[in-house]
Design a protein around this motif. Sequence first.
Motif, PDB file in Angstrom:
ATOM      1  N   LYS A  84      15.917  -0.290 -14.879  1.00  0.00           N
ATOM      2  CA  LYS A  84      15.317   1.052 -15.522  1.00  0.00           C
ATOM      3  C   LYS A  84      15.035   1.086 -16.874  1.00  0.00           C
ATOM      4  O   LYS A  84      16.199   0.956 -17.781  1.00  0.00           O
ATOM      5  CB  LYS A  84      16.204   1.912 -14.947  1.00  0.00           C
ATOM      6  N   ASP A  87      12.012   6.459 -17.802  1.00  0.00           N
ATOM      7  CA  ASP A  87      11.884   6.813 -16.363  1.00  0.00           C
ATOM      8  C   ASP A  87      11.002   5.874 -15.504  1.00  0.00           C
ATOM      9  O   ASP A  87      10.396   6.409 -14.443  1.00  0.00           O
ATOM     10  CB  ASP A  87      10.961   8.314 -16.486  1.00  0.00           C
ATOM     11  N   ASN A  98       6.417   5.541 -14.805  1.00  0.00           N
ATOM     12  CA  ASN A  98       6.431   6.903 -15.644  1.00  0.00           C
ATOM     13  C   ASN A  98       6.412   6.739 -17.214  1.00  0.00           C
ATOM     14  O   ASN A  98       7.614   6.886 -17.416  1.00  0.00           O
ATOM     15  CB  ASN A  98       7.509   7.921 -15.057  1.00  0.00           C
TER      16      ASN A  98
END
Length: 320
Positions: A84, A87, A98
Amino acid sequence: MAVKILHPELFQGNLKKKRYFEGWYFKHVSNDLNHVFSFIPGISLSDDDPHSFIQVINGITGKTNYITYPVNAFLWEKNKLSLKIGDSIFTDKYINLNLENEEIKVTGRLEYSNIVKYPKTLLSPGIMGWYSYIPFMECKHGIVSVNHDLHGKISVNGSLIDFDNGKGYIEKDWGVSFPEAWIWMQSNSFMEHGTSFTLSIAKIPWMGRYFIGFIAFLYFNKKFYLFSTYNKSIVSYLNHNKETVDVSVRNKKYILKIRVSKNSFGDLVAPVSGEMSRCIKESIDSEIHLRLSDINNNLEYEGSGKNVGLEIIDKIFDYF
């Protein structure tokens, strides 16, 4: 550490390392071949500018974008490929995007199915073979997915792109720096469903000296044909001009002849001593022709591929 070696797809580093980089290359080709996007999430732990990043490559236009994030925006799971950054999420089964800067905004989700993994054993846990166990190498390489099918859509600056029934590929690199000189090529956009090919030849520093090493495979009809330094294969020919690159590799059983026709190139950021400060050229829309035969010249496979990823650092040709 042993667990990590056996699973090169995992994050191999930690955030306390110095002069270190790690990056994953997620390539996506639409079913009609009109759209090619690669996303490179990674971490750069240099002294001057430590950060995490997502690099975006439009394989049709050659346009690249490099989006930076704080180091602590890079999160990962220990036992599976799941990253991650900001986002956005990157796994070996899907990605959720994103991300944006002043030039580009990308959102959407792409899912992966029918994933073909590179074969591994205890003695050969990845494409680097037993070299995987050698410490202090400048750069290491891993293949996460040889080929997989795509499902989903992404929006790029407001334009919706459909990747349903397209093709995907995932590989990665980690270490201190990319080699001084190398050539890399990859395609899994062949007429024959599921066919995939990758080759990399590089100048590898070792113990104050260097050697020219290479790794390559052709996956066709659910079979892997492996050509690499560690299994005593050789590069018998390497040459290039403004239009093409020609390579011939062989092992004890097979000869693979490769010709790549060059197309457009864009700028790509690459690591030096952990710092993403080197600009190289990469194409994702070149074309390739392969001819595989046994040592008696009996044809095993012949075919052409499109949307070829191609990186060339010209100095590599000085060693042939």
